[in-house]
Design a protein around this motif. Structure first.
Motif, PDB file in Angstrom:
ATOM      1  N   LYS A 167     -42.062  -3.087   7.623  1.00 31.44           N
ATOM      2  CA  LYS A 167     -42.923  -2.812   6.203  1.00 31.44           C
ATOM      3  C   LYS A 167     -42.240  -1.520   5.563  1.00 31.44           C
ATOM      4  N   PHE A 168     -41.510  -1.958   4.445  1.00 27.84           N
ATOM      5  CA  PHE A 168     -40.983  -0.943   3.674  1.00 27.84           C
ATOM      6  C   PHE A 168     -41.944  -0.353   2.602  1.00 27.84           C
ATOM      7  N   SER A 169     -41.643   0.854   2.213  1.00 26.02           N
ATOM      8  CA  SER A 169     -42.367   1.389   1.085  1.00 26.02           C
ATOM      9  C   SER A 169     -41.946   0.702   0.056  1.00 26.02           C
ATOM     10  N   ARG A 170     -43.133   0.805  -1.091  1.00 22.84           N
ATOM     11  CA  ARG A 170     -43.101   0.255  -2.248  1.00 22.84           C
ATOM     12  C   ARG A 170     -41.755   0.632  -3.096  1.00 22.84           C
ATOM     13  N   ALA A 171     -41.486   2.041  -2.879  1.00 19.24           N
ATOM     14  CA  ALA A 171     -40.155   2.450  -3.557  1.00 19.24           C
ATOM     15  C   ALA A 171     -39.033   2.092  -3.055  1.00 19.24           C
ATOM     16  N   MET A 172     -38.769   1.426  -1.735  1.00 16.89           N
ATOM     17  CA  MET A 172     -37.823   1.121  -1.196  1.00 16.89           C
ATOM     18  C   MET A 172     -37.508  -0.263  -1.508  1.00 16.89           C
ATOM     19  N   LYS A 173     -38.555  -1.075  -1.346  1.00 12.73           N
ATOM     20  CA  LYS A 173     -38.538  -2.336  -1.862  1.00 12.73           C
ATOM     21  C   LYS A 173     -38.177  -2.550  -3.464  1.00 12.73           C
ATOM     22  N   LYS A 174     -38.691  -1.567  -4.201  1.00  9.84           N
ATOM     23  CA  LYS A 174     -38.401  -1.464  -5.658  1.00  9.84           C
ATOM     24  C   LYS A 174     -36.952  -1.203  -5.974  1.00  9.84           C
ATOM     25  N   ALA A 175     -36.418  -0.560  -5.111  1.00 10.97           N
ATOM     26  CA  ALA A 175     -34.995   0.004  -5.260  1.00 10.97           C
ATOM     27  C   ALA A 175     -34.022  -1.380  -5.026  1.00 10.97           C
ATOM     28  N   GLY A 176     -34.402  -2.039  -3.685  1.00  7.42           N
ATOM     29  CA  GLY A 176     -33.789  -3.403  -3.463  1.00  7.42           C
ATOM     30  C   GLY A 176     -33.930  -4.366  -4.541  1.00  7.42           C
ATOM     31  N   ASN A 177     -35.019  -4.603  -5.032  1.00  4.77           N
ATOM     32  CA  ASN A 177     -35.204  -5.391  -6.146  1.00  4.77           C
ATOM     33  C   ASN A 177     -34.463  -5.148  -7.538  1.00  4.77           C
ATOM     34  N   SER A 178     -34.433  -3.850  -7.727  1.00  2.00           N
ATOM     35  CA  SER A 178     -33.483  -3.388  -8.796  1.00  2.00           C
ATOM     36  C   SER A 178     -31.979  -3.375  -8.657  1.00  2.00           C
ATOM     37  N   GLY A 179     -31.601  -3.638  -7.375  1.00  2.00           N
ATOM     38  CA  GLY A 179     -30.111  -4.107  -7.154  1.00  2.00           C
ATOM     39  C   GLY A 179     -29.480  -3.163  -6.070  1.00  2.00           C
ATOM     40  N   LEU A 180     -30.180  -2.422  -5.505  1.00  2.00           N
ATOM     41  CA  LEU A 180     -29.626  -1.409  -4.660  1.00  2.00           C
ATOM     42  C   LEU A 180     -29.189  -2.160  -3.300  1.00  2.00           C
ATOM     43  N   VAL A 181     -27.948  -2.194  -3.178  1.00  2.00           N
ATOM     44  CA  VAL A 181     -27.069  -2.654  -1.917  1.00  2.00           C
ATOM     45  C   VAL A 181     -26.624  -1.760  -1.123  1.00  2.00           C
ATOM     46  N   TRP A 182     -26.669  -1.575   0.242  1.00  3.07           N
ATOM     47  CA  TRP A 182     -26.110  -0.556   0.995  1.00  3.07           C
ATOM     48  C   TRP A 182     -24.578  -0.606   1.197  1.00  3.07           C
ATOM     49  N   ASP A 183     -23.831   0.241   0.883  1.00  6.89           N
ATOM     50  CA  ASP A 183     -22.462   0.384   0.968  1.00  6.89           C
ATOM     51  C   ASP A 183     -22.250   1.967   1.310  1.00  6.89           C
ATOM     52  N   ASP A 184     -21.009   2.301   1.472  1.00  5.69           N
ATOM     53  CA  ASP A 184     -20.526   3.774   1.644  1.00  5.69           C
ATOM     54  C   ASP A 184     -21.347   4.576   0.418  1.00  5.69           C
ATOM     55  N   LYS A 185     -20.856   4.324  -0.700  1.00  2.00           N
ATOM     56  CA  LYS A 185     -21.461   5.301  -1.679  1.00  2.00           C
ATOM     57  C   LYS A 185     -22.959   5.455  -1.663  1.00  2.00           C
ATOM     58  N   SER A 186     -23.728   4.149  -1.651  1.00  2.00           N
ATOM     59  CA  SER A 186     -25.152   4.340  -1.818  1.00  2.00           C
ATOM     60  C   SER A 186     -25.742   4.925  -0.368  1.00  2.00           C
ATOM     61  N   LEU A 187     -25.209   4.738   0.697  1.00  2.00           N
ATOM     62  CA  LEU A 187     -25.664   5.295   1.879  1.00  2.00           C
ATOM     63  C   LEU A 187     -25.228   6.803   1.894  1.00  2.00           C
ATOM     64  N   THR A 188     -24.282   7.395   1.385  1.00  2.00           N
ATOM     65  CA  THR A 188     -23.936   8.583   1.400  1.00  2.00           C
ATOM     66  C   THR A 188     -24.972   9.427   0.419  1.00  2.00           C
ATOM     67  N   LYS A 189     -25.301   8.723  -0.612  1.00  2.00           N
ATOM     68  CA  LYS A 189     -26.143   9.195  -1.657  1.00  2.00           C
ATOM     69  C   LYS A 189     -27.656   9.275  -1.017  1.00  2.00           C
ATOM     70  N   TYR A 190     -27.925   8.280  -0.318  1.00  2.00           N
ATOM     71  CA  TYR A 190     -29.319   8.162   0.281  1.00  2.00           C
ATOM     72  C   TYR A 190     -29.467   9.171   1.493  1.00  2.00           C
ATOM     73  N   LEU A 191     -28.586   9.023   2.499  1.00  2.00           N
ATOM     74  CA  LEU A 191     -28.554  10.059   3.559  1.00  2.00           C
ATOM     75  C   LEU A 191     -28.293  11.564   3.301  1.00  2.00           C
ATOM     76  N   SER A 192     -27.792  11.854   2.204  1.00  2.00           N
ATOM     77  CA  SER A 192     -27.581  13.370   1.905  1.00  2.00           C
ATOM     78  C   SER A 192     -29.170  13.744   1.465  1.00  2.00           C
ATOM     79  N   LYS A 193     -29.617  13.140   0.705  1.00  2.00           N
ATOM     80  CA  LYS A 193     -31.028  13.694   0.431  1.00  2.00           C
ATOM     81  C   LYS A 193     -31.833  12.283   0.074  1.00  2.00           C
ATOM     82  N   PRO A 194     -32.720  11.810   1.113  1.00  2.00           N
ATOM     83  CA  PRO A 194     -33.437  10.591   1.101  1.00  2.00           C
ATOM     84  C   PRO A 194     -34.389  10.578  -0.020  1.00  2.00           C
ATOM     85  N   ARG A 195     -35.248  11.652  -0.010  1.00  2.00           N
ATOM     86  CA  ARG A 195     -36.309  11.670  -0.926  1.00  2.00           C
ATOM     87  C   ARG A 195     -35.817  11.772  -2.304  1.00  2.00           C
TER      88      ARG A 195
END
Length: 124
Positions: free
Chosen positions: A65-93
């Protein structure tokens, strides 16, 4: 022999091979993650399994069960790759406002590089 070594370094540099030293260091950085995540498919803890994370749409894993925010990010086209993971894992919130992930982030760029190398190999 020197030419083979140079060629291997070029392959590692361009991401075609993974440096075993980076994997070992990345596994050590992953210790920060494994309290909440596993690398086993469909085995979730507080956070979702990271099995197959590279190339996966955000907010989409069965039986989690993901947060609404994470589901929205995915539905908006966010796909995990090195670039997106780096941004997310640097400052998730900051990257996904409203995420459930309560982690301050990976601060050192070398730690991030090593973690990404480890995740890429270990989550296949």
């Amino acid at each position: 022999m020197a030419l083979v070594k140079l060629y291997r370094q070029e392959l590692i540099l361009h991401g075609y091979l993974t440096n075993p030293k980076n994997l070992k260091k990345g596994k050590k950085v992953f210790n920060k993650c494994k309290a909440c995540h596993t690398l086993v498919e469909n085995k979730h803890r507080i956070g979702p399994s990271l099995h197959g994370i590279h190339g996966r749409k955000a907010g989409v894993v069965s039986k989690y069960k993901f947060s609404r925010a994470m589901k929205k990010a995915g539905n908006s086209g966010l796909v995990w790759d090195d670039k997106s993971l780096t941004k997310y894992l640097s400052k998730p919130r900051s990257f996904i406002k409203g995420t459930k992930m309560a982690f301050a982030g990976i601060k050192k760029s070398k730690d991030m590089e090593n973690l990404l190398a480890f995740l890429k190999e270990a989550s296949k």
